[in-house]
Design a protein around this motif. Structure first.
Motif, short mmCIF file in Angstrom:
data_model
loop_
_atom_site.label_atom_id
_atom_site.label_comp_id
_atom_site.label_asym_id
_atom_site.label_seq_id
_atom_site.Cartn_x
_atom_site.Cartn_y
_atom_site.Cartn_z
N ALA A 65 51.16 71.24 94.65
CA ALA A 65 50.29 70.46 93.77
C ALA A 65 51.04 70.04 92.52
O ALA A 65 51.98 70.71 92.09
CB ALA A 65 49.07 71.28 93.40
N GLU A 66 50.62 68.95 91.94
CA GLU A 66 51.16 68.45 90.68
C GLU A 66 50.06 68.50 89.63
O GLU A 66 48.91 68.83 89.93
CB GLU A 66 51.68 67.01 90.85
CG GLU A 66 52.84 66.90 91.83
CD GLU A 66 54.09 67.65 91.41
OE1 GLU A 66 54.34 67.77 90.18
OE2 GLU A 66 54.82 68.13 92.28
N ASN A 67 50.40 68.14 88.40
CA ASN A 67 49.41 68.17 87.31
C ASN A 67 48.23 67.25 87.59
O ASN A 67 47.11 67.55 87.19
CB ASN A 67 50.07 67.80 85.98
CG ASN A 67 50.93 68.93 85.45
OD1 ASN A 67 50.90 70.04 85.96
ND2 ASN A 67 51.70 68.65 84.41
N ASP A 68 48.46 66.12 88.29
CA ASP A 68 47.33 65.24 88.60
C ASP A 68 46.37 65.89 89.59
O ASP A 68 45.18 65.61 89.60
CB ASP A 68 47.81 63.88 89.10
CG ASP A 68 48.68 63.96 90.36
OD1 ASP A 68 49.22 65.05 90.64
OD2 ASP A 68 48.81 62.94 91.04
N THR A 69 46.85 66.81 90.42
CA THR A 69 45.99 67.57 91.33
C THR A 69 45.08 68.49 90.54
O THR A 69 43.89 68.62 90.85
CB THR A 69 46.84 68.40 92.32
OG1 THR A 69 47.80 67.55 92.94
CG2 THR A 69 45.98 69.07 93.37
N VAL A 70 45.61 69.08 89.48
CA VAL A 70 44.81 69.94 88.61
C VAL A 70 43.75 69.10 87.90
O VAL A 70 42.58 69.50 87.79
CB VAL A 70 45.70 70.69 87.60
CG1 VAL A 70 44.85 71.48 86.60
CG2 VAL A 70 46.66 71.62 88.32
N LEU A 73 41.02 68.31 90.30
CA LEU A 73 40.21 69.50 90.52
C LEU A 73 39.22 69.68 89.37
O LEU A 73 38.05 69.98 89.58
CB LEU A 73 41.09 70.74 90.67
CG LEU A 73 40.38 72.07 90.81
CD1 LEU A 73 39.55 72.11 92.09
CD2 LEU A 73 41.39 73.21 90.80
N ALA A 74 39.69 69.51 88.14
CA ALA A 74 38.82 69.63 86.97
C ALA A 74 37.69 68.61 87.03
O ALA A 74 36.53 68.93 86.75
CB ALA A 74 39.63 69.47 85.70
N ALA A 75 38.01 67.38 87.40
CA ALA A 75 36.99 66.33 87.49
C ALA A 75 35.99 66.63 88.61
O ALA A 75 34.78 66.46 88.43
CB ALA A 75 37.65 64.98 87.71
N ALA A 76 36.48 67.10 89.74
CA ALA A 76 35.61 67.37 90.89
C ALA A 76 34.66 68.53 90.64
O ALA A 76 33.55 68.56 91.17
CB ALA A 76 36.46 67.65 92.13
N THR A 77 35.09 69.50 89.85
CA THR A 77 34.27 70.69 89.61
C THR A 77 33.56 70.65 88.26
O THR A 77 32.80 71.56 87.94
CB THR A 77 35.12 71.97 89.69
OG1 THR A 77 36.21 71.87 88.76
CG2 THR A 77 35.65 72.18 91.10
N LEU A 81 40.11 72.21 82.49
CA LEU A 81 41.28 73.00 82.85
C LEU A 81 42.49 72.47 82.10
O LEU A 81 42.77 71.28 82.14
CB LEU A 81 41.54 72.91 84.37
CG LEU A 81 40.45 73.43 85.29
CD1 LEU A 81 40.78 73.10 86.74
CD2 LEU A 81 40.28 74.93 85.12
N ASN A 82 43.20 73.36 81.44
CA ASN A 82 44.46 73.01 80.77
C ASN A 82 45.59 73.80 81.42
O ASN A 82 45.50 75.02 81.55
CB ASN A 82 44.41 73.34 79.28
CG ASN A 82 43.48 72.43 78.53
OD1 ASN A 82 43.42 71.24 78.78
ND2 ASN A 82 42.70 73.01 77.62
#
Length: 128
Positions: A65-70, A73-77, A81-82
């Motif tokens: 995963a890359e930072n855009d995956t994080v 994930l933050a947007a989806a949930t 997340l930082n």
């Protein structure tokens, strides 16, 4: 020169100092470990200012995963997340901020592509 004279290696003196040096080193290491502040435990910390709890977590993804995956994930949930650090291509240390950290962890665990989401805490308590 004589056997115990100047410039010779006195083996008896050396071997009598080894246990004392080992003991001194052990005491120094123990003192250093006790002097360090305790790490934040697994419980979330609530802040009064904005009503949000904050917790450091470790998230492991099923694939690299890359930072855009994080960010996705933050947007989806719907949790904040930082990224603190990336331990492995699949594993991130994140700071979680949400109204309810336990509910947010449940959302993260159930998200697509997430293998695990756990609080960042010691697995074995200090002995002492």
């Amino acid at each position: 020169m004589s056997a115990g004279g100047r410039g010779t290696f006195n083996q008896t003196t050396w071997f009598s100092r080894v246990p004392a040096l080992g003991l001194a080193l052990g005491v120094a290491v123990l003192a250093q470990a006790c002097a360090q502040p305790r790490e934040q435990g697994a419980s979330p910390v609530a802040t009064a200012a904005d009503g949000q709890c904050k917790q450091r977590i470790i998230v492991t993804f099923a694939a690299a995963a890359e930072n855009d995956t994080v960010a996705a994930l933050a947007a989806a949930t719907a949790v904040k997340l930082n990224v603190v650090s990336r331990l492995l291509p699949t594993t991130y240390v994140l700071d979680l901020s949400a109204a309810d950290c336990n509910a947010a962890l449940l959302k993260l665990r159930g998200a697509a592509g997430v293998r695990a989401a756990e609080p960042d805490s010691r697995r074995v308590p200090h002995q002492g």
